[in-house]
Design an enzyme around this catalytic site. Structure first.
Site, PDB file in Angstrom:
ATOM      1  N   HIS A 251      35.888  54.710  64.985  1.00  0.00           N
ATOM      2  CA  HIS A 251      37.074  55.350  65.562  1.00  0.00           C
ATOM      3  C   HIS A 251      37.265  56.693  64.852  1.00  0.00           C
ATOM      4  O   HIS A 251      36.861  56.849  63.696  1.00  0.00           O
ATOM      5  CB  HIS A 251      38.262  54.420  65.283  1.00  0.00           C
ATOM      6  CG  HIS A 251      39.556  54.796  65.915  1.00  0.00           C
ATOM      7  ND1 HIS A 251      40.368  55.778  65.397  1.00  0.00           N
ATOM      8  CD2 HIS A 251      40.197  54.306  67.005  1.00  0.00           C
ATOM      9  CE1 HIS A 251      41.463  55.870  66.153  1.00  0.00           C
ATOM     10  NE2 HIS A 251      41.386  54.995  67.137  1.00  0.00           N
TER      11      HIS A 251
ATOM     12  N   ASP B  38      36.941  48.947  58.082  1.00  0.00           N
ATOM     13  CA  ASP B  38      38.027  49.108  59.039  1.00  0.00           C
ATOM     14  C   ASP B  38      38.119  47.802  59.840  1.00  0.00           C
ATOM     15  O   ASP B  38      37.252  47.502  60.656  1.00  0.00           O
ATOM     16  CB  ASP B  38      37.722  50.294  59.953  1.00  0.00           C
ATOM     17  CG  ASP B  38      38.699  50.415  61.115  1.00  0.00           C
ATOM     18  OD1 ASP B  38      39.619  49.575  61.228  1.00  0.00           O
ATOM     19  OD2 ASP B  38      38.539  51.349  61.924  1.00  0.00           O
TER      20      ASP B  38
ATOM     21  N   GLN C 199      40.221  45.978  64.534  1.00  0.00           N
ATOM     22  CA  GLN C 199      39.912  45.178  65.732  1.00  0.00           C
ATOM     23  C   GLN C 199      39.388  43.797  65.356  1.00  0.00           C
ATOM     24  O   GLN C 199      38.996  43.025  66.236  1.00  0.00           O
ATOM     25  CB  GLN C 199      38.884  45.908  66.612  1.00  0.00           C
ATOM     26  CG  GLN C 199      39.308  47.300  67.039  1.00  0.00           C
ATOM     27  CD  GLN C 199      40.464  47.288  68.030  1.00  0.00           C
ATOM     28  OE1 GLN C 199      40.780  46.260  68.640  1.00  0.00           O
ATOM     29  NE2 GLN C 199      41.131  48.417  68.196  1.00  0.00           N
TER      30      GLN C 199
ATOM     31  N   LYS D 142      48.311  46.467  65.973  1.00  0.00           N
ATOM     32  CA  LYS D 142      47.241  45.896  66.790  1.00  0.00           C
ATOM     33  C   LYS D 142      47.130  44.380  66.610  1.00  0.00           C
ATOM     34  O   LYS D 142      46.298  43.742  67.236  1.00  0.00           O
ATOM     35  CB  LYS D 142      45.902  46.557  66.447  1.00  0.00           C
ATOM     36  CG  LYS D 142      45.827  48.027  66.861  1.00  0.00           C
ATOM     37  CD  LYS D 142      44.420  48.551  66.727  1.00  0.00           C
ATOM     38  CE  LYS D 142      44.336  50.065  66.679  1.00  0.00           C
ATOM     39  NZ  LYS D 142      44.570  50.715  67.968  1.00  0.00           N
TER      40      LYS D 142
ATOM     41  N   CYS E 100      39.336  57.261  71.435  1.00  0.00           N
ATOM     42  CA  CYS E 100      39.288  57.853  70.092  1.00  0.00           C
ATOM     43  C   CYS E 100      37.940  57.591  69.430  1.00  0.00           C
ATOM     44  O   CYS E 100      37.844  57.358  68.236  1.00  0.00           O
ATOM     45  CB  CYS E 100      40.416  57.348  69.200  1.00  0.00           C
ATOM     46  SG  CYS E 100      42.043  57.801  69.800  1.00  0.00           S
TER      47      CYS E 100
END
Lengths: 412, 147
Positions: free
Chosen positions: A128, A205, A208, A231, A369
């Site tokens: 991202h 990261d 997700q 999220k 993004c």
């Protein structure tokens, strides 16, 4: 919160989400943009309200009762969130406004003190923008080099490329657990191990990943892990940086201000302990407390049930969309989680998104993004459906029907 | 679905499928690139000038139906015009696309963009080619963006 275990996709679970009761363009809302932001269950919204109605005060500051209670809830949330991600020490949890701020924090503290000219930061082609741009900025400032692990046409990291790009000059490897654009699940445990064996610091990261499966920072053994609260069914403006304690302690503060100091004179200031050293200013404590509620709510569903349900939805969506002539699935990674990117021949994703919206189906259309992913796969943009625990097979059928309707409208 | 039919009128779909004046113009006197980061629309406008008037205009790029049709109809509509007249037409199109037009102006084929007014998120798609054209007239070298 209900004491009975809610079943993903059930009417009872859906009833926990007030927004699902509304209509969009006079049709029931079918929300398939969960990877952009998740909807919030009632207990999370109630917790925000409760914070403001009962314990509103500045944390860590007052001697009065409300401040004491607010501080208890704020630090209680830290301990709870630490437990949720398997961290043994709540001091390793730094609260941020989101993953973007967390990555910038690491770039501006670790990057500024540990990168020298010619050093390397390794990221992947799946990142991202929030895990690209902060590194570009600090690399430029320090004269360091940003290197990128390439991906295959399927959207997987090229086998062996990560390892071969780790060099004696690599100071940090920063990579996503799950691609927000393609859903690719990266072999992060292997990747952190490869880096650690070379003494290279890692940042994962997990934006997700956190909504879809249980994670444990001890078995992952990354030096830094970041995710956004919004999220994972939590409030906007909440986010987490997990860092190993010794590493956090060795870093300079980032932003200066209240709460991050031990003492201040005009000549000199000294810093508070971790994690407060990195939390300058009044935090959004209600958002943080409600994030802990969101993680409680999600994990109470049972991770196996969450994974099974979301797998069913993804498989059904792949089949239903794949059966439509002209639909191309973008990215066919070996392991996928959460999202499905696709295009429809003859129709730009932005037009597809507009028609779907008019049918009540909310998806993301664009570059997500992740412009480098789009460039690599040779598409200007994709349509992306992303799933959560409240989605149903009926939602998948509605998505496919709306795509067919778009095809008809455009004569594609 | 009525507003969808208003948005995606046959003329828009036709121009999106087979845009007029499509392709790079080489050599050209002036050009500019435009980009809408929200959806990835990219358009480049190429000009050959006759003094301050547009003699020839072409565009290329990859965009959604609204953007592509807007560029196609725009390039058809501004040949022979100089900047002040082009600005007036753009202002009229902009008012139409944002629902501020009183309907008194005759925009010819460009009137097809009235359907955009029901889709505020799509106004930028229709206006990107116009902003890019104005930038090309100014010969700015920096890409135009809608953000």
């Amino acid at each position: 919160m209900s004491t009975r275990r809610l079943i993903p996709g059930s009417a009872e679970l859906r009833a926990e989400f007030p927004i699902l009761a509304r209509e969009v363009h006079k049709r029931p809302l079918i929300y398939l943009d969960n990877a952009a932001t998740s909807q919030k269950p009632a207990p999370v919204i109630a917790k925000l309200v409760e914070c403001y109605e009962r314990w509103n005060a500045n944390v860590h500051r007052g001697v009065h009762k409300l401040s004491e209670e607010a501080t208890e809830h704020y630090e209680g949330a830290r301990a709870k969130i630490a437990r949720h991600i398997g961290a043994s020490d709540p001091a390793e949890i730094v609260f941020t406004r989101g993953a973007t701020e967390a990555i910038n924090l690491v770039a501006q503290t670790f990057g500024r003190t540990r990168l020298a000219a010619g050093d390397e930061v390794l990221i992947t082609a799946l990142e991202h923008h929030s895990n690209i741009v902060p590194w570009q900025m600090i690399c430029r400032e320090r004269g360091a080099v940003l290197k990128v692990v390439p991906i295959t046409d399927a959207g997987d990291l090229v086998a062996g490329a990560f390892e071969s790009l780790l060099t004696p000059r690599t100071r940090l490897a920063a990579f996503t657990w799950v691609s927000n654009a393609l859903g690719t699940v990266n072999p992060v445990v292997e990747m952190t191990a490869l880096a650690r064996a070379r003494g290279i610091t890692t940042l994962v990261d997990a934006c997700q990943a956190v909504p879809h499966f249980a994670l444990n920072v001890r078995s992952l053994d990354a030096d830094f892990l970041v995710f956004s609260g919004h999220k994972v069914y939590g409030p906007n403006g909440s986010g987490v940086l997990h860092g190993k304690r010794a590493l956090l302690e060795s870093l300079p503060p980032w932003q200066g201000g209240g709460d991050m100091i031990a003492s201040v004179t005009f000549e000199e200031s000294t810093w508070n302990h971790v994690p407060h050293k990195f939390e300058a200013g009044t935090p959004d404590y209600p958002a943080t407390v409600a994030l802990a509620t969101a993680l409680d709510w999600l994990s109470a569903l049972g991770w196996d049930a969450v994974a099974a349900h979301e797998h069913t939805l993804l498989a059904a969506a792949e089949e239903a969309l794949g059966a439509i002539q002209g639909v191309r699935l973008i990215g066919t990674p070996a392991h996928r989680s959460g999202v499905l990117s696709f295009t429809l021949d003859g129709v730009h994703p932005h037009d597809l998104g507009t028609v779907l919206d008019r049918m009540g189906v909310a998806i993301r259309a664009g570059h997500h993004c992740a412009q480098p992913v789009m460039d690599r796969l040779g598409v200007p943009a994709t349509a992306r459906a992303s799933f959560s625990v409240f989605n149903t097979l009926e939602d998948v059928a509605a998505l496919a029907a709306a795509v067919r309707e778009t095809k008809r409208l455009f004569g594609a | 679905m009525n507003d969808l039919d208003d948005l995606y009128q046959e003329m828009i779909l036709g121009h999106a499928r087979q845009p007029r004046n499509f392709g790079a113009l080489a050599p050209c006197d002036r050009s500019a690139k435009g980009h809408n980061p929200l959806c990835g629309d990219r358009v480049t406008v190429y000009l050959r000038m006759d003094g301050e008037r547009v003699r020839e205009i072409q565009f290329d790029g990859a965009g959604c139906a609204i953007c592509t049709a807007s560029a196609s109809l725009m390039t058809d509509g501004v040949k022979g015009l100089a900047r002040p007249a082009i600005e007036r037409v753009f202002q009229d199109v902009h008012e139409l696309a944002t629902g501020k037009s009183d309907g008194s102006k005759d925009l010819g084929k460009l009137a097809v963009f009235s359907g955009v007014s029901a889709f505020p998120m799509r106004v930028k798609c229709a206006t990107l080619p116009w902003h890019t054209l104005l930038a090309a007239l100014d010969s700015t070298s920096a890409p135009v963006t809608t953000e």
